[in-house]
Design a protein around this motif. Structure first.
Motif, PDB file in Angstrom:
ATOM      1  N   ALA A  57       0.838  -1.201   0.000  1.00 30.37           N
ATOM      2  CA  ALA A  57       0.000   0.000   0.000  1.00 30.37           C
ATOM      3  C   ALA A  57       0.874   1.252   0.000  1.00 30.37           C
ATOM      4  N   VAL A  58       1.567   1.486  -1.107  1.00 28.63           N
ATOM      5  CA  VAL A  58       2.539   2.583  -1.175  1.00 28.63           C
ATOM      6  C   VAL A  58       1.872   3.954  -1.052  1.00 28.63           C
ATOM      7  N   GLU A  59       0.556   4.003  -1.261  1.00 26.84           N
ATOM      8  CA  GLU A  59      -0.142   5.283  -1.129  1.00 26.84           C
ATOM      9  C   GLU A  59      -0.379   5.678   0.328  1.00 26.84           C
ATOM     10  N   SER A  60      -0.149   4.757   1.258  1.00 27.33           N
ATOM     11  CA  SER A  60      -0.400   5.035   2.672  1.00 27.33           C
ATOM     12  C   SER A  60       0.610   6.049   3.214  1.00 27.33           C
ATOM     13  N   PRO A  61       0.139   6.982   4.057  1.00 28.81           N
ATOM     14  CA  PRO A  61       1.085   7.915   4.691  1.00 28.81           C
ATOM     15  C   PRO A  61       2.125   7.225   5.561  1.00 28.81           C
ATOM     16  N   PHE A  62       1.853   5.982   5.978  1.00 29.60           N
ATOM     17  CA  PHE A  62       2.769   5.277   6.877  1.00 29.60           C
ATOM     18  C   PHE A  62       3.649   4.256   6.163  1.00 29.60           C
ATOM     19  N   HIS A  63       3.510   4.111   4.850  1.00 31.58           N
ATOM     20  CA  HIS A  63       4.295   3.114   4.118  1.00 31.58           C
ATOM     21  C   HIS A  63       5.770   3.526   4.096  1.00 31.58           C
ATOM     22  N   PRO A  64       6.683   2.549   4.083  1.00 34.36           N
ATOM     23  CA  PRO A  64       8.108   2.891   4.027  1.00 34.36           C
ATOM     24  C   PRO A  64       8.466   3.832   2.877  1.00 34.36           C
ATOM     25  N   ALA A  65       7.760   3.714   1.761  1.00 29.48           N
ATOM     26  CA  ALA A  65       8.051   4.606   0.631  1.00 29.48           C
ATOM     27  C   ALA A  65       7.764   6.061   0.990  1.00 29.48           C
ATOM     28  N   THR A  66       6.701   6.303   1.755  1.00 27.02           N
ATOM     29  CA  THR A  66       6.376   7.665   2.192  1.00 27.02           C
ATOM     30  C   THR A  66       7.427   8.177   3.172  1.00 27.02           C
ATOM     31  N   VAL A  67       7.863   7.312   4.073  1.00 31.92           N
ATOM     32  CA  VAL A  67       8.891   7.700   5.046  1.00 31.92           C
ATOM     33  C   VAL A  67      10.173   8.120   4.313  1.00 31.92           C
ATOM     34  N   ALA A  68      10.578   7.325   3.320  1.00 31.15           N
ATOM     35  CA  ALA A  68      11.786   7.652   2.550  1.00 31.15           C
ATOM     36  C   ALA A  68      11.601   8.958   1.782  1.00 31.15           C
ATOM     37  N   ARG A  69      10.417   9.165   1.221  1.00 32.98           N
ATOM     38  CA  ARG A  69      10.134  10.387   0.450  1.00 32.98           C
ATOM     39  C   ARG A  69      10.231  11.624   1.340  1.00 32.98           C
ATOM     40  N   LEU A  92       4.806   9.788  14.215  1.00 37.95           N
ATOM     41  CA  LEU A  92       6.241  10.069  14.181  1.00 37.95           C
ATOM     42  C   LEU A  92       6.712  10.352  12.764  1.00 37.95           C
ATOM     43  N   VAL A  93       6.205   9.597  11.782  1.00 38.73           N
ATOM     44  CA  VAL A  93       6.674   9.774  10.408  1.00 38.73           C
ATOM     45  C   VAL A  93       5.933  10.894   9.692  1.00 38.73           C
ATOM     46  N   LEU A  94       4.966  11.511  10.377  1.00 40.14           N
ATOM     47  CA  LEU A  94       4.236  12.641   9.784  1.00 40.14           C
ATOM     48  C   LEU A  94       4.648  13.966  10.422  1.00 40.14           C
ATOM     49  N   ALA A 132      12.285   5.170  10.135  1.00 43.85           N
ATOM     50  CA  ALA A 132      11.505   6.087  10.973  1.00 43.85           C
ATOM     51  C   ALA A 132      12.406   6.941  11.847  1.00 43.85           C
ATOM     52  N   MET A 133      13.444   6.323  12.426  1.00 43.13           N
ATOM     53  CA  MET A 133      14.334   7.079  13.297  1.00 43.13           C
ATOM     54  C   MET A 133      15.226   8.030  12.508  1.00 43.13           C
ATOM     55  N   THR A 134      15.611   7.636  11.300  1.00 45.11           N
ATOM     56  CA  THR A 134      16.372   8.544  10.448  1.00 45.11           C
ATOM     57  C   THR A 134      15.546   9.784  10.143  1.00 45.11           C
ATOM     58  N   LEU A 135      14.270   9.591   9.830  1.00 41.90           N
ATOM     59  CA  LEU A 135      13.388  10.733   9.572  1.00 41.90           C
ATOM     60  C   LEU A 135      13.232  11.579  10.830  1.00 41.90           C
ATOM     61  N   TRP A 136      13.046  10.921  11.977  1.00 41.25           N
ATOM     62  CA  TRP A 136      12.856  11.696  13.203  1.00 41.25           C
ATOM     63  C   TRP A 136      14.079  12.548  13.524  1.00 41.25           C
ATOM     64  N   VAL A 137      15.259  12.006  13.345  1.00 44.95           N
ATOM     65  CA  VAL A 137      16.476  12.782  13.610  1.00 44.95           C
ATOM     66  C   VAL A 137      16.532  14.002  12.700  1.00 44.95           C
TER      67      VAL A 137
END
Length: 531
Positions: free
Chosen positions: A247-259, A372-374, A428-433
């Protein structure tokens, strides 16, 4: 032509479903309003996942029959599958009042899924008033009483259901939960192992049963067998929820986190402009990787008279989902003030509805770990928001997430395999930092291990951050938890006094965690945890 409708009904009851649908369509070709043909066709469409068409035909059948409880109950099923909870609730209640015990049971199931536990109990009780020997209604009540921590009544209803139907899956699971909470590890294993192996049982219930056996084995110190059980449960879950992984369209998908991480790396956040806040205080977001202690912090904060906590309601994500594509992210600097204000208003409307109480001057704490990822979206809408970040030893957090049976979405599906869980933690932690370094938000980190070691110190730190006075009731969080209907996997832990058995649990599982330890050890060292 009415004979065709009668034949269609007979064919359906005989299990000749395709023939029944053909006969129903033939009957409706000449008698478009025949209620029996409409009912058969509606059920046939429902069986073949043509839900919208099923609703259409069943509504038409209802219009022709008005107070037929069977039609109303089936319409309720179709409406629920279509996502119309209110419509399903009305249809079930009307059918129940007309004497359908099935409808009351269906309403109980719906209300439980909506976390309306009082309404669910009332519906199951009404089902039992019509059918006192209904195993499904007894099983439903057993699960509800266990959730409400009334183990005696939970056991009573579960055992009664199993006397009536020894293979009732929900009753077995409810009784298994009771035994687990009574520390009868061998009893859990003996009761639920057959259900986990039963190929005729629903895959969801098999996975839950195997997971509960894993919990019992874990508590009994049989680590290798426990890990094997958790892995087996997760394999079943992965088969069931393959779509969530993609479900790459999800706000919580790893693809969104990387984006979002790439976006922050290149974005000049200082160029953002923000309209003045519409209301104060701004929302507080309680976030963290799953199984890092957010539910415990929720109960501590909910014990304060000046705080209203929302427990894991996806309020923010649907409001910002369309802002997270690469194309739209490029427009964030020029995002119109009207767009920001409109989304703020929508957030507050939904938050106040979810809170079910006037907020007044109280602080709203929106607890959803994976917000956290938003954080970039939070900063864009609410730059004055405060963020409470729950941290825990990464190895304990990932292991615990692997061992749970979450409600499934694109993020939780990552927890079904150790490697993907560790990758998600890393992302997730990379994004949070990055967020901590670049965003104007105010952060307060709370470590699970510190809460366990010094509850009052952690609670005072929270109130200082929120600008509130400390209240001794915060130390009585277990009493608060018992009064609330908690839907997270931590529901049964947070009613207990604080314990330390969850600190450093990963060490017993180190051989099984070996493939992911390098990734997690990096973050453990960065956060100051011992090797």
């Amino acid at each position: 032509m009415r004979q065709l409708a009668a034949e269609a009904m007979q064919a359906w009851l005989a299990g000749e479903h395709e023939r029944a649908e053909r006969l129903a369509r033939a009957a409706l070709a000449t008698q478009p309003n025949d209620p029996n043909a409409l009912q058969v066709l509606g059920v046939a469409c429902l069986r073949n996942d043509r839900v919208a068409e099923a609703v259409q035909h069943l509504r038409a059948a209802h219009d022709m029959t008005r107070d037929n409880p069977l039609v109303l109950n089936t319409l309720g099923v179709a409406l629920r599958r279509a996502g119309d909870v209110s419509g399903a609730r009305r249809a079930y209640a009307r059918a129940g009042k007309l004497g359908s015990a099935d409808a009351w049971r269906n309403l109980g199931s719906l209300e439980r899924s909506e976390n309306e536990l009082d309404a669910a109990m009332a519906a199951f009780e009404k089902a039992l008033a019509l059918q006192p020997e209904s195993p499904a209604a007894h099983a439903g009540l057993a699960q509800l009483y266990e959730l409400r921590h009334d183990l005696e009544r939970a056991r009573e209803h579960a055992e009664r259901a199993l006397r009536l139907d020894p293979k009732n899956e929900l009753a077995l699971l409810a009784l298994g939960q009771v035994l687990l909470r009574e520390r009868d590890w061998m009893g859990v294993e003996a009761l639920l192992t057959p259900l986990g192996r039963d190929a005729k049982a629903t895959p969801v219930n098999r996975a839950i049963a195997i997971g509960l056996v894993g919990e019992a084995l874990d508590r009994a110190g049989r680590v290798d067998a426990a890990f094997e059980a958790f892995t087996a449960a997760n394999m079943l879950q992965r088969q069931l929820h393959a779509a969530a992984l993609d479900a790459v369209e999800s706000p919580f998908h790893p693809a969104t986190v990387a984006r979002l991480t790439r976006f922050l790396d290149r974005e000049d956040v200082g160029a953002w402009t923000h309209p003045k806040s519409d209301r104060q205080p701004a929302p507080v977001f309680l976030v963290g990787f799953p199984r890092s202690g957010t539910t415990l912090l929720d109960q501590i904060l909910s014990s304060h008279s000046g705080v209203v906590c929302l427990e894991e309601k996806e309020i923010l994500a649907p409001i910002v989902a369309d802002l997270l594509s690469d194309e739209v992210l490029l427009t964030w600097r020029a995002l119109p003030e009207s767009t920001i204000r409109a989304r703020r208003r929508l957030y507050w409307q939904r938050a106040e509805t979810a809170a079910r109480t006037p907020l007044g001057a109280r602080v709203l704490v929106d607890k959803l770990p994976l917000n956290l990822v938003l954080l970039p979206a939070i900063a864009r809408l609410f730059p004055d928001a405060k963020i409470i970040v729950a941290l825990r030893d990464p190895r304990d957090a990932v292991l615990s997430a692997y061992q749970q049976r979450f409600g499934m979405n694109a993020a939780m599906a990552q927890m079904l395999e150790l490697q993907s869980a560790a990758r998600y933690y890393d992302a997730a932690m990379t994004l949070w930092v990055r967020c901590r370094e670049k965003l104007p938000l105010r952060f307060h980190e709370v470590r699970y291990e510190r809460v366990v070691d010094d509850l009052e110190g952690a609670a005072r730190g929270l109130t200082t951050f929120l600008g509130l006075d400390f209240e001794p009731a915060m130390l009585e969080f277990a009493a608060t938890a018992r009064r609330r209907d908690i839907t997270t996997p931590s529901a049964r832990q947070v009613i207990e006094p604080l314990y330390t058995r969850s600190v450093g649990r990963w060490r017993a599982y180190a051989p099984h965690l070996k493939p992911v330890l390098p990734v997690l050890a990096h973050w453990a060292a960065r956060f100051g945890y011992p090797p």
